[in-house]
Enzyme design. Sequence first.
Site, mmCIF file in Angstrom:
data_model
loop_
_atom_site.group_PDB
_atom_site.id
_atom_site.type_symbol
_atom_site.label_atom_id
_atom_site.label_comp_id
_atom_site.label_asym_id
_atom_site.label_seq_id
_atom_site.Cartn_x
_atom_site.Cartn_y
_atom_site.Cartn_z
ATOM 1 N N LYS A 40 63.447 99.078 -16.185
ATOM 2 C CA LYS A 40 64.155 98.343 -16.648
ATOM 3 C C LYS A 40 65.803 98.413 -15.939
ATOM 4 O O LYS A 40 65.951 99.460 -15.586
ATOM 5 C CB LYS A 40 64.460 98.413 -18.065
ATOM 6 C CG LYS A 40 65.246 99.621 -18.822
ATOM 7 C CD LYS A 40 65.476 99.590 -20.186
ATOM 8 C CE LYS A 40 66.440 98.630 -20.683
ATOM 9 N NZ LYS A 40 67.997 98.857 -20.396
ATOM 10 N N LYS A 45 66.606 104.021 -11.527
ATOM 11 C CA LYS A 45 65.562 103.861 -10.703
ATOM 12 C C LYS A 45 66.060 104.398 -9.464
ATOM 13 O O LYS A 45 65.473 105.063 -8.602
ATOM 14 C CB LYS A 45 65.105 102.503 -10.476
ATOM 15 C CG LYS A 45 64.257 101.858 -11.669
ATOM 16 C CD LYS A 45 64.002 100.603 -11.537
ATOM 17 C CE LYS A 45 65.188 99.625 -11.271
ATOM 18 N NZ LYS A 45 65.945 99.461 -12.438
ATOM 19 N N LYS A 71 72.936 94.869 -5.270
ATOM 20 C CA LYS A 71 73.948 95.823 -5.219
ATOM 21 C C LYS A 71 73.881 96.727 -4.000
ATOM 22 O O LYS A 71 74.887 97.469 -3.726
ATOM 23 C CB LYS A 71 73.694 96.524 -6.712
ATOM 24 C CG LYS A 71 73.940 95.812 -7.881
ATOM 25 C CD LYS A 71 74.067 96.793 -9.008
ATOM 26 C CE LYS A 71 73.163 98.058 -9.343
ATOM 27 N NZ LYS A 71 71.881 97.456 -9.596
ATOM 28 N N ASP A 158 64.206 94.045 -14.137
ATOM 29 C CA ASP A 158 64.387 92.677 -15.145
ATOM 30 C C ASP A 158 64.251 91.422 -14.479
ATOM 31 O O ASP A 158 65.020 90.789 -14.581
ATOM 32 C CB ASP A 158 65.829 92.850 -15.666
ATOM 33 C CG ASP A 158 66.280 94.023 -16.741
ATOM 34 O OD1 ASP A 158 65.015 94.642 -17.180
ATOM 35 O OD2 ASP A 158 67.220 94.525 -16.850
#
Length: 298
Positions: A40, A45, A71, A158
């Site tokens: 999530k 991560k 990002k 997500d």
Amino acid sequence: MSPRDEIPNLRGQDGEGSVQVHQPEDAKIEGAKVFAVYGKGGIGKSTTSSNLSAAFSMHGKRVLQIGCDPKHDSTFTLTGSLVPTVIDILKDVDFHSEELRPEDFIFDGFNGVKCVEAGGPPAGTGCGGYVVGQTVKLLKQHHLLEDTDVVIFDVLGDVVCGGFAAPLQHADRALIVTANDFDSIYAMNRIIAAVQAKSSNYKVRLAGCVANRSRETDEVDRYCETVGFNRIAHMPDLDAIRRSRLKKKTLFEMPDDEEIVQVRKEYMRLAETLWNGTEPLAPAPLPDRDIFELLGFD
């Protein structure tokens, strides 16, 4: 003619009702062991991927990490900076990839780890799967995968589109980062279902999960026991891990205090486990109601 007449028959493609652009055979990654890291949003991560890349490199492996998030901060702690993305560099040359040199989009990180940030299209304008495909295509065109032992895809969280699925076309094993709480385990359950659907057509299989930023692992372990999954590592909730990211460093570059040394050992053990090979897992994800009954209520 009814509008439904133009809807293609999607059955049998990566699971019922799924659409996914397939990579051609010559676009597949060969020779390296490929891992895709899922979880999530905000679960850690990128921290997990970067320290795992560092651990593989400390084992003497030639490592390439590919960040798959707009990002473009996956490799931040490996390189110490936000490196340019493949999609931005391609836009600069009007998508004439033949004009690019390897040094335009691949960067050296800690202990020789090669770092690439795929980036992504602006919000609402395209699919991240295209970006991942173009990144792998570039790497193959420049023969940058031929001297690589390990490839790690750090996948954005997500999402359920091609940006989520594209790395699964290349990966040997999918690794899920979770925490000892309901929301993280709920997300892991959905990711398991997605990977299982893709595994009907791709070689990817589930390796297990990493309990991250968690003092305990009882809820993660209870879920894994129920569905037939494995927890293969535990990274405790240490402020030193947060500080390492603020300092733009992996844990392997931080001071040798006792807590950091222990977490490094866990990353080294995880890298060794993945390199030696994990059993292909086929857990049975739970329906939403059953997840709530298992973890959501007293």
